[in-house]
Design an enzyme around this catalytic site. Structure first.
Site, PDB file in Angstrom:
ATOM      1  N   SER A  18       0.818  -1.222   0.000  1.00 22.31           N
ATOM      2  CA  SER A  18       0.000   0.000   0.000  1.00 22.31           C
ATOM      3  C   SER A  18       0.850   1.271   0.000  1.00 22.31           C
ATOM      4  O   SER A  18       1.821   1.380   0.744  1.00 22.31           O
ATOM      5  CB  SER A  18      -0.929   0.012   1.216  1.00 22.31           C
ATOM      6  N   THR A  65      -8.921  -1.109   2.248  1.00 29.00           N
ATOM      7  CA  THR A  65      -8.651  -1.519   0.863  1.00 29.00           C
ATOM      8  C   THR A  65      -8.986  -2.991   0.685  1.00 29.00           C
ATOM      9  O   THR A  65      -9.570  -3.620   1.582  1.00 29.00           O
ATOM     10  CB  THR A  65      -7.200  -1.126   0.456  1.00 29.00           C
ATOM     11  N   LYS A  69     -13.534  -3.814   1.365  1.00 29.12           N
ATOM     12  CA  LYS A  69     -14.347  -2.618   1.123  1.00 29.12           C
ATOM     13  C   LYS A  69     -15.860  -2.855   1.226  1.00 29.12           C
ATOM     14  O   LYS A  69     -16.613  -1.928   1.500  1.00 29.12           O
ATOM     15  CB  LYS A  69     -14.037  -2.036  -0.257  1.00 29.12           C
ATOM     16  N   ASN A  90     -14.453   2.961   1.933  1.00 29.10           N
ATOM     17  CA  ASN A  90     -12.976   2.947   1.937  1.00 29.10           C
ATOM     18  C   ASN A  90     -12.386   3.843   3.022  1.00 29.10           C
ATOM     19  O   ASN A  90     -11.164   3.912   3.152  1.00 29.10           O
ATOM     20  CB  ASN A  90     -12.409   3.326   0.555  1.00 29.10           C
ATOM     21  N   ASP A 105     -13.590   7.336  -3.180  1.00 28.35           N
ATOM     22  CA  ASP A 105     -13.056   7.005  -4.503  1.00 28.35           C
ATOM     23  C   ASP A 105     -13.647   7.904  -5.601  1.00 28.35           C
ATOM     24  O   ASP A 105     -12.948   8.275  -6.546  1.00 28.35           O
ATOM     25  CB  ASP A 105     -13.326   5.535  -4.850  1.00 28.35           C
ATOM     26  N   ALA A 137     -17.358  -2.619 -15.337  1.00 29.26           N
ATOM     27  CA  ALA A 137     -18.465  -2.459 -14.384  1.00 29.26           C
ATOM     28  C   ALA A 137     -18.154  -3.203 -13.087  1.00 29.26           C
ATOM     29  O   ALA A 137     -19.028  -3.809 -12.472  1.00 29.26           O
ATOM     30  CB  ALA A 137     -19.768  -2.969 -15.004  1.00 29.26           C
ATOM     31  N   GLY A 139     -15.974  -3.049  -9.146  1.00 26.78           N
ATOM     32  CA  GLY A 139     -16.116  -2.230  -7.944  1.00 26.78           C
ATOM     33  C   GLY A 139     -15.728  -0.777  -8.175  1.00 26.78           C
ATOM     34  O   GLY A 139     -16.454   0.147  -7.778  1.00 26.78           O
ATOM     35  N   ASN A 160     -19.217  -3.530 -20.608  1.00 26.54           N
ATOM     36  CA  ASN A 160     -18.498  -4.481 -19.756  1.00 26.54           C
ATOM     37  C   ASN A 160     -18.536  -5.853 -20.400  1.00 26.54           C
ATOM     38  O   ASN A 160     -19.513  -6.214 -21.058  1.00 26.54           O
ATOM     39  CB  ASN A 160     -19.156  -4.538 -18.363  1.00 26.54           C
ATOM     40  N   ILE A 225      -7.915   4.438 -14.881  1.00 24.98           N
ATOM     41  CA  ILE A 225      -7.710   4.418 -13.427  1.00 24.98           C
ATOM     42  C   ILE A 225      -6.603   3.438 -13.039  1.00 24.98           C
ATOM     43  O   ILE A 225      -6.150   3.425 -11.909  1.00 24.98           O
ATOM     44  CB  ILE A 225      -9.020   4.183 -12.635  1.00 24.98           C
ATOM     45  N   TYR A 227      -2.890   2.587 -12.746  1.00 21.36           N
ATOM     46  CA  TYR A 227      -1.722   3.481 -12.689  1.00 21.36           C
ATOM     47  C   TYR A 227      -0.387   2.733 -12.658  1.00 21.36           C
ATOM     48  O   TYR A 227       0.671   3.344 -12.502  1.00 21.36           O
ATOM     49  CB  TYR A 227      -1.823   4.450 -11.500  1.00 21.36           C
TER      50      TYR A 227
HETATM   51  N1  LIG Z   1      -6.391   4.788  -9.438  1.00 16.27           N
HETATM   52  C1  LIG Z   1      -6.987   4.352  -8.360  1.00 16.27           C
HETATM   53  O1  LIG Z   1      -6.983   4.990  -7.302  1.00 16.27           O
HETATM   54  C2  LIG Z   1      -7.769   3.066  -8.410  1.00 16.27           C
HETATM   55  C3  LIG Z   1      -8.814   2.833  -7.486  1.00 16.27           C
HETATM   56  C4  LIG Z   1      -9.510   1.621  -7.571  1.00 16.27           C
HETATM   57  C5  LIG Z   1      -9.166   0.678  -8.534  1.00 16.27           C
HETATM   58  N2  LIG Z   1      -8.158   0.947  -9.391  1.00 16.27           N
HETATM   59  C6  LIG Z   1      -7.797  -0.044 -10.434  1.00 16.27           C
HETATM   60  O2  LIG Z   1      -8.949  -0.294 -11.207  1.00 16.27           O
HETATM   61  C7  LIG Z   1      -8.930  -1.625 -11.713  1.00 16.27           C
HETATM   62  C8  LIG Z   1     -10.267  -2.304 -11.476  1.00 16.27           C
HETATM   63  O3  LIG Z   1     -10.498  -2.439 -10.094  1.00 16.27           O
HETATM   64  P1  LIG Z   1     -11.860  -3.051  -9.528  1.00 16.27           P
HETATM   65  O4  LIG Z   1     -11.743  -3.014  -8.058  1.00 16.27           O
HETATM   66  O5  LIG Z   1     -13.037  -2.434 -10.183  1.00 16.27           O
HETATM   67  O6  LIG Z   1     -11.745  -4.565 -10.034  1.00 16.27           O
HETATM   68  P2  LIG Z   1     -12.955  -5.600 -10.238  1.00 16.27           P
HETATM   69  O7  LIG Z   1     -14.101  -5.272  -9.355  1.00 16.27           O
HETATM   70  O8  LIG Z   1     -12.323  -6.935 -10.153  1.00 16.27           O
HETATM   71  O9  LIG Z   1     -13.436  -5.355 -11.758  1.00 16.27           O
HETATM   72  C9  LIG Z   1     -12.609  -5.729 -12.831  1.00 16.27           C
HETATM   73  C10 LIG Z   1     -13.186  -5.194 -14.143  1.00 16.27           C
HETATM   74  O10 LIG Z   1     -12.292  -5.538 -15.200  1.00 16.27           O
HETATM   75  C11 LIG Z   1     -12.992  -6.330 -16.169  1.00 16.27           C
HETATM   76  N3  LIG Z   1     -12.119  -7.349 -16.750  1.00 16.27           N
HETATM   77  C12 LIG Z   1     -11.210  -8.120 -16.109  1.00 16.27           C
HETATM   78  N4  LIG Z   1     -10.611  -8.963 -16.986  1.00 16.27           N
HETATM   79  C13 LIG Z   1     -11.155  -8.707 -18.207  1.00 16.27           C
HETATM   80  C14 LIG Z   1     -10.956  -9.234 -19.523  1.00 16.27           C
HETATM   81  N5  LIG Z   1     -10.061 -10.196 -19.756  1.00 16.27           N
HETATM   82  N6  LIG Z   1     -11.696  -8.720 -20.541  1.00 16.27           N
HETATM   83  C15 LIG Z   1     -12.598  -7.749 -20.324  1.00 16.27           C
HETATM   84  N7  LIG Z   1     -12.834  -7.211 -19.096  1.00 16.27           N
HETATM   85  C16 LIG Z   1     -12.126  -7.676 -18.061  1.00 16.27           C
HETATM   86  C17 LIG Z   1     -14.124  -6.963 -15.405  1.00 16.27           C
HETATM   87  O11 LIG Z   1     -15.132  -7.395 -16.303  1.00 16.27           O
HETATM   88  P3  LIG Z   1     -16.136  -8.585 -15.880  1.00 16.27           P
HETATM   89  O12 LIG Z   1     -17.203  -7.940 -15.055  1.00 16.27           O
HETATM   90  O13 LIG Z   1     -16.619  -9.113 -17.162  1.00 16.27           O
HETATM   91  O14 LIG Z   1     -15.322  -9.596 -15.095  1.00 16.27           O
HETATM   92  C18 LIG Z   1     -14.553  -5.789 -14.510  1.00 16.27           C
HETATM   93  O15 LIG Z   1     -15.298  -4.848 -15.230  1.00 16.27           O
HETATM   94  C19 LIG Z   1      -7.750  -2.316 -11.013  1.00 16.27           C
HETATM   95  O16 LIG Z   1      -6.682  -2.366 -11.926  1.00 16.27           O
HETATM   96  C20 LIG Z   1      -7.421  -1.404  -9.847  1.00 16.27           C
HETATM   97  O17 LIG Z   1      -6.057  -1.425  -9.514  1.00 16.27           O
HETATM   98  C21 LIG Z   1      -7.448   2.116  -9.361  1.00 16.27           C
END
Ligand SMILES: NC(=O)c1ccc[n+]([C@@H]2O[C@H](COP(=O)([O-])OP(=O)(O)OC[C@H]3O[C@@H](n4cnc5c(N)ncnc54)[C@H](OP(=O)(O)O)[C@@H]3O)[C@@H](O)[C@H]2O)c1
Length: 281
Positions: A18, A65, A69, A90, A105, A137, A139, A160, A225, A227
């Site tokens: 983290s 985290t 969450k 969060n 967030d 779509a 979290g 999605n 998002i 990074y």
């Molecule tokens: N910058 C920041 O502060 C910040 C904050 C939060 C998260 N993030 C980043 O955002 C990303 C998503 O986080 P999350 O918590 O939302 O994850 P999550 O809940 O696991 O959601 C993952 C998303 O990616 C899609 N996905 C995964 N593999 C795929 C593939 N092969 N083809 C098409 N779609 C795919 C999923 O689609 P399905 O629904 O079809 O599985 C879903 O929409 C992560 O990389 C995380 O590090 C960044």
């Protein structure tokens, strides 16, 4: 320790990676505040006892985290409307032994873009200026969509891989969110004011995000998002097309600000030096 000492933390599992302790401790130093912020590893099966221990040890609050969450919601005495709509907490403030949960967030996502626009002088771009295309779509997407609605985006097109998840998320604002097929992602960008990747695709260790944004209008803004890496494939494409683009690291930094203010009474600043420090860590 004097009684004004503000003890705070981030909880998760695993947590060693983290960047939150670096961010919060930099601010505690910068604003000469009397407090601490540490990473506390709490495994999912002991979340309840772990959180009780934080209360007992006099913590004023903590960030939450992965993977806690959603599970933390049931341990909170109260969560605000924002956290309810996003469906995740969060940031928790502890007051008289009670836990108050919120979600920062959406703030982080919106302020990363707003501050970048201000810094770069992109005065002609605004959230209200047109359609947003949102990829993913999961979290994080819920917080992004909440932010977009709050910032006055007139229409959101959500794509999605698993369409049912997009349909469910669209219930947040059925009159403003249109769900389209994942296969339409290349052509749907044609009239975008904003393109956002919220999927984990493009992240180190994950497959790349397979998209071609060459049809995007020249005044569109593109953000990711993810990074790590800072310049994802999507952002590299945007850069190559001379489109305005915003990296994802600022979301992480800006989401930390409201919690810091709740606990320490100072709204901290995100500076280029802090961004460099976090990226170098
Ligand atoms: N910058 C920041 O502060 C910040 C904050 C939060 C998260 N993030 C980043 O955002 C990303 C998503 O986080 P999350 O918590 O939302 O994850 P999550 O809940 O696991 O959601 C993952 C998303 O990616 C899609 N996905 C995964 N593999 C795929 C593939 N092969 N083809 C098409 N779609 C795919 C999923 O689609 P399905 O629904 O079809 O599985 C879903 O929409 C992560 O990389 C995380 O590090 C960044």
């Amino acid at each position: 320790m004097n009684e004004n000492f503000v003890k705070t933390a981030v909880i998760g599992h695993p947590i060693a990676h983290s960047k939150s302790p670096l961010i919060h401790n930099t601010w505690l130093g910068k604003y000469e505040l009397n407090g601490s912020y540490e990473a506390v590893d709490i495994a999912p099966d002991v979340l309840g006892t772990g959180v009780k221990a934080l209360v007992k040890q006099g913590y004023c609050g903590f960030n939450v985290t992965l993977p806690h969450k959603i599970a933390i919601i049931d341990l909170c005495d109260e969560i605000d409307a924002r956290a309810k709509t996003i469906g995740a907490v969060n940031t928790v403030t502890i007051c008289d032994g009670k836990l108050y949960g919120t979600n920062t967030d959406a703030f982080g996502f919106a302020h990363n873009i707003l501050e970048t626009c201000k810094d770069k002088g992109w005065d002609d771009w605004s959230f209200a200026g047109g359609r947003a295309i949102v990829l993913g779509a999961g979290g994080a997407s819920r917080a992004v969509i909440y932010a977009l609605l709050n910032q006055g985006v007139p229409e959101i097109v959500l794509l999605n891989r698993t369409r049912e998840k997009a349909d469910e998320l669209a219930q947040m604002a059925p009159d403003k969110i249109i769900v389209r097929s994942w296969d339409e992602r290349n052509k749907i960008v044609i009239d975008a004011n904003l393109i956002v990747n919220t999927t984990s695709l493009g992240m180190e260790g994950k497959p790349p995000l397979d998209i071609d944004i060459s049809l995007a209008p020249p005044d569109a803004l593109v953000t990711d998002i993810v990074y790590a890496p800072l310049y994802t494939g999507l952002l590299q494409q945007a850069k190559g097309q001379n489109l305005r683009h915003v990296t994802g690291i600022g979301m992480l930094l800006h989401q930390a600000r409201p919690g810091f203010e709740l606990w320490n009474g100072v709204m901290p600043e995100v500076t280029p030096a802090l961004i460099d420090k976090v990226l170098a860590a």
